[in-house]
Write a protein that holds these residues in place. Sequence first.
Motif, PDB file in Angstrom:
ATOM      1  N   GLN A  51       0.855  -1.187   0.000  1.00 12.03           N
ATOM      2  CA  GLN A  51       0.000   0.000   0.000  1.00 12.03           C
ATOM      3  C   GLN A  51       0.887   1.232   0.000  1.00 12.03           C
ATOM      4  N   GLY A  52       0.513   2.242  -0.751  1.00 10.54           N
ATOM      5  CA  GLY A  52       1.232   3.513  -0.728  1.00 10.54           C
ATOM      6  C   GLY A  52       2.540   3.457  -1.480  1.00 10.54           C
ATOM      7  N   GLY A  53       3.371   4.458  -1.216  1.00 10.10           N
ATOM      8  CA  GLY A  53       4.633   4.592  -1.911  1.00 10.10           C
ATOM      9  C   GLY A  53       5.762   3.897  -1.187  1.00 10.10           C
ATOM     10  N   PRO A  54       6.968   4.134  -1.653  1.00 11.01           N
ATOM     11  CA  PRO A  54       8.120   3.488  -1.025  1.00 11.01           C
ATOM     12  C   PRO A  54       8.282   3.929   0.417  1.00 11.01           C
ATOM     13  N   LYS A  55       8.694   3.014   1.244  1.00 11.78           N
ATOM     14  CA  LYS A  55       8.914   3.320   2.651  1.00 11.78           C
ATOM     15  C   LYS A  55      10.417   3.326   2.886  1.00 11.78           C
ATOM     16  N   LEU A  56      10.964   4.512   3.011  1.00 11.88           N
ATOM     17  CA  LEU A  56      12.397   4.646   3.142  1.00 11.88           C
ATOM     18  C   LEU A  56      12.834   4.878   4.582  1.00 11.88           C
ATOM     19  N   GLY A  57      11.951   4.771   5.507  1.00 14.70           N
ATOM     20  CA  GLY A  57      12.316   4.975   6.905  1.00 14.70           C
ATOM     21  C   GLY A  57      11.274   5.826   7.592  1.00 14.70           C
ATOM     22  N   HIS A  58      11.633   6.325   8.739  1.00 13.70           N
ATOM     23  CA  HIS A  58      10.709   7.141   9.517  1.00 13.70           C
ATOM     24  C   HIS A  58      10.550   8.509   8.876  1.00 13.70           C
ATOM     25  N   ARG A  59       9.339   9.028   8.922  1.00 14.24           N
ATOM     26  CA  ARG A  59       9.066  10.359   8.419  1.00 14.24           C
ATOM     27  C   ARG A  59       9.261  11.368   9.540  1.00 14.24           C
ATOM     28  N   THR A  60       9.729  12.528   9.167  1.00 17.55           N
ATOM     29  CA  THR A  60       9.876  13.618  10.112  1.00 17.55           C
ATOM     30  C   THR A  60       8.709  14.575   9.902  1.00 17.55           C
ATOM     31  N   TYR A  61       8.053  14.957  10.982  1.00 16.38           N
ATOM     32  CA  TYR A  61       6.906  15.840  10.854  1.00 16.38           C
ATOM     33  C   TYR A  61       6.713  16.645  12.134  1.00 16.38           C
ATOM     34  N   ASN A  62       5.982  17.742  11.992  1.00 17.37           N
ATOM     35  CA  ASN A  62       5.510  18.553  13.115  1.00 17.37           C
ATOM     36  C   ASN A  62       4.004  18.617  12.988  1.00 17.37           C
ATOM     37  N   ALA A  63       3.297  18.330  14.060  1.00 15.36           N
ATOM     38  CA  ALA A  63       1.835  18.313  13.993  1.00 15.36           C
ATOM     39  C   ALA A  63       1.245  18.926  15.251  1.00 15.36           C
ATOM     40  N   LYS A  64       0.099  19.562  15.053  1.00 13.53           N
ATOM     41  CA  LYS A  64      -0.681  20.125  16.157  1.00 13.53           C
ATOM     42  C   LYS A  64      -2.136  19.785  15.900  1.00 13.53           C
ATOM     43  N   VAL A  65      -2.870  19.555  16.967  1.00 14.81           N
ATOM     44  CA  VAL A  65      -4.290  19.237  16.830  1.00 14.81           C
ATOM     45  C   VAL A  65      -5.056  19.935  17.947  1.00 14.81           C
ATOM     46  N   ASP A  66      -6.280  20.331  17.632  1.00 20.29           N
ATOM     47  CA  ASP A  66      -7.147  20.989  18.600  1.00 20.29           C
ATOM     48  C   ASP A  66      -8.551  20.433  18.419  1.00 20.29           C
ATOM     49  N   CYS A  67      -9.292  20.320  19.513  1.00 19.63           N
ATOM     50  CA  CYS A  67     -10.654  19.780  19.463  1.00 19.63           C
ATOM     51  C   CYS A  67     -11.593  20.658  20.270  1.00 19.63           C
ATOM     52  N   GLN A  68     -12.825  20.659  19.827  1.00 21.29           N
ATOM     53  CA  GLN A  68     -13.898  21.304  20.576  1.00 21.29           C
ATOM     54  C   GLN A  68     -15.078  20.357  20.551  1.00 21.29           C
ATOM     55  N   VAL A  69     -15.831  20.349  21.634  1.00 18.65           N
ATOM     56  CA  VAL A  69     -16.984  19.463  21.716  1.00 18.65           C
ATOM     57  C   VAL A  69     -18.238  20.289  21.934  1.00 18.65           C
ATOM     58  N   LYS A  70     -19.302  19.877  21.292  1.00 20.20           N
ATOM     59  CA  LYS A  70     -20.630  20.457  21.504  1.00 20.20           C
ATOM     60  C   LYS A  70     -21.509  19.324  21.998  1.00 20.20           C
TER      61      LYS A  70
END
Length: 142
Positions: A51-70
């Motif tokens: 599945q997907g493209g070539p896997k050459l190792g671990h990916r480096t990323y920066n991520a942020k997530v926020d949630c709100q509930v009603k």
Amino acid sequence: MPTHEWTLADDRPGMDGSRKRRKAFIAVLVLSGAIALLVALRLLVPGPFAQGGPKLGHRTYNAKVDCQVKTSGDSGTVTIGGTISGDSPHFTVTVEVLDTATKQRLAVQTFEVRGTTTFGGTTPAQAPVGPAGIECRIAKVV
């Protein structure tokens, strides 16, 4: 007086055991190298069912997530929004929404992020939200 035993030895030139051992050692080295090359190629190049493209190792990323509930009675809707940037143009981000007090999972949402750095959406809360509120966390990035 010499015995006849020494004349039975095979002393022909080139019949010593070191040549045979050297050939066997070279054959083992070539076979080991071929196996190592096949393993390395298998790790770097996806097979026909991958599945997907070539896997050459671990990916480096920066991520942020926020949630709100009603909430409305015992049900609720969670709005999730986030950003991700890194060394890949495609990420699959799984976000988990937890009750802050009990750490009970309220919702899980997976986002396909392609060609952009933002992701978001809404999902129903699978359990009532406690008075302490919710917290979001990125559970998995692929």
